[in-house]
Design an enzyme around this catalytic site. Structure first.
Site, PDB file in Angstrom:
ATOM      1  N   ASP A  21       0.860  -1.193   0.000  1.00 25.20           N
ATOM      2  CA  ASP A  21       0.000   0.000   0.000  1.00 25.20           C
ATOM      3  C   ASP A  21       0.891   1.236   0.000  1.00 25.20           C
ATOM      4  OD1 ASP A  21      -2.426   1.623   0.661  1.00 25.20           O
ATOM      5  OD2 ASP A  21      -1.363   1.876   2.554  1.00 25.20           O
ATOM      6  N   ASP A 186      -2.195  -0.510   5.868  1.00 29.04           N
ATOM      7  CA  ASP A 186      -2.467   0.247   7.103  1.00 29.04           C
ATOM      8  C   ASP A 186      -3.941   0.475   7.396  1.00 29.04           C
ATOM      9  OD1 ASP A 186      -3.042   3.618   6.527  1.00 29.04           O
ATOM     10  OD2 ASP A 186      -2.723   2.189   4.887  1.00 29.04           O
TER      11      ASP A 186
END
Ligand SMILES: O=C(O)COP(=O)(O)O
Ligand SMILES: [Mg+2]
Length: 240
Positions: A21, A186
Site C-alpha cells: 500500500d 495500514d
C-alpha cells in the site's frame, strides 16, 4: 526476469511477490503524504532480493503509475483493486457507470469530491465534511456499492471488488500461490489483500487491518514497512 537470489526463494519457499500500500504504509505516518526514507530503502532491498513488487493503492491509476515510476515499481493495483496495471497493460476488474452514484453521494452534502475524480473510473474518492459522512454516503448509495475510509479519503466503488480481488488475480497471472504474496497495509481498504496474501499490518494500522493480518509490525507506517521487509527477507513470512 525475476531471479530469486536468496536461499528461501531458490527453494521455492518464502515470499515471491510483495504487494505494498502507499498512503500510511510507505509514508512517515497515517496523516501525511511524505514518504519515509526507511521505507524507500526497504523497498529497494526487497526488489534487489528478487521480489516482484506491486504498488496497491486506493489512488487513481495515473497518479499511482507516476508514484510507482519514482519508486522503481512497474506493476500497480489502483482504485482499490478496480484497475490492475501489469507488464504495461491495464486490466479493469470493475465495471459500470458511476455518474449517478457520484451525484447521489454529492447530494448528501457530507463530502467534497476529490480532485482525482476527473481521472478515476470506478472507485471514486471524497473528502468528508461531516463526522458521519461514511454513514450518510452508505445510505445514499445502497447495497450495490462499498463505502470505506482509507484514513485519507472516503472511497465508493461497485461491491465485490477490493485490493484482495486484485491480489488473487495477480496470484493467478504470476502463477504464485497467494500465501507467497506478501501484502503490507495500514487501513480498512487493505483488509481484502491482507486476508488474501500473507498479510502484514503496520503498527499504527486500523483494528480491522490488524485483525486481517498474519503479522502486526511494531513500528508505524514506513518504519512498520521496514520491519515487514526484514521479516520477509528473513524467510519467516509467506509460510502456508
Ligand atoms: O488514496 C487513498 O485514500 C489512500 O490510498 P492508499 O490505498 O495508498 O492508502
Ligand atoms: Mg493506506
Amino acid at each position: 526476469m525475476y531471479v530469486f537470489l536468496n536461499f528461501e526463494h531458490r527453494l521455492g519457499v518464502g515470499c515471491k511477490v510483495l504487494v505494498v500500500d502507499l498512503d500510511g504504509t510507505l509514508t512517515l505516518s497515517r496523516n501525511t503524504y511524505e514518504l519515509s526514507v526507511e521505507a524507500l530503502l526497504a523497498l529497494r532491498r526487497a526488489r534487489d532480493a528478487g521480489l516482484r513488487v506491486v504498488l496497491a493503492t486506493a489512488n487513481g491509476l495515473d497518479f499511482a503509475l507516476t508514484v510507482a515510476r519514482y519508486l522503481g515499481v512497474r506493476d500497480v493495483i489502483a482504485e482499490n483493486g478496480c484497475l490492475v496495471h501489469v507488464d504495461g497493460v491495464t486490466y479493469e476488474l470493475c465495471s459500470g457507470d458511476m455518474s449517478a452514484v457520484d451525484r447521489a453521494v454529492l447530494a448528501t452534502g457530507a463530502v467534497e469530491p476529490s480532485p482525482q475524480n476527473k481521472c478515476r473510473k470506478y472507485d471514486l474518492a471524497y473528502v468528508p465534511k461531516a463526522a458521519n459522512a461514511v454513514e450518510l454516503v452508505r445510505a445514499a448509495v445502497g447495497p450495490g456499492y462499498v463505502v470505506e475510509s482509507s484514513g485519507y479519503a472516503i472511497h465508493v466503488r461497485p461491491a465485490g471488488v477490493d485490493k484482495g480481488t486484485a491480489v488473487r488475480w495477480l496470484c493467478e497471472r504470476f502463477g504464485v500461490p497467494c500465501h507467497q504474496v506478501a501484502a503490507v497495509g495500514d487501513s480498512d481498504v487493505d483488509v481484502g489483500m491482507l486476508e488474501v496474501g500473507w498479510g502484514i499490518a503496520v503498527g499504527n494500522a486500523t483494528p480491522a487491518a490488524k485483525r486481517a493480518a498474519r503479522y502486526v509490525a511494531e513500528g508505524p507506517s514506513g518504519l512498520g514497512f521496514k520491519e515487514a521487509v526484514e521479516l520477509i527477507l528473513s524467510g519467516e513470512a509467506c509460510t502456508p
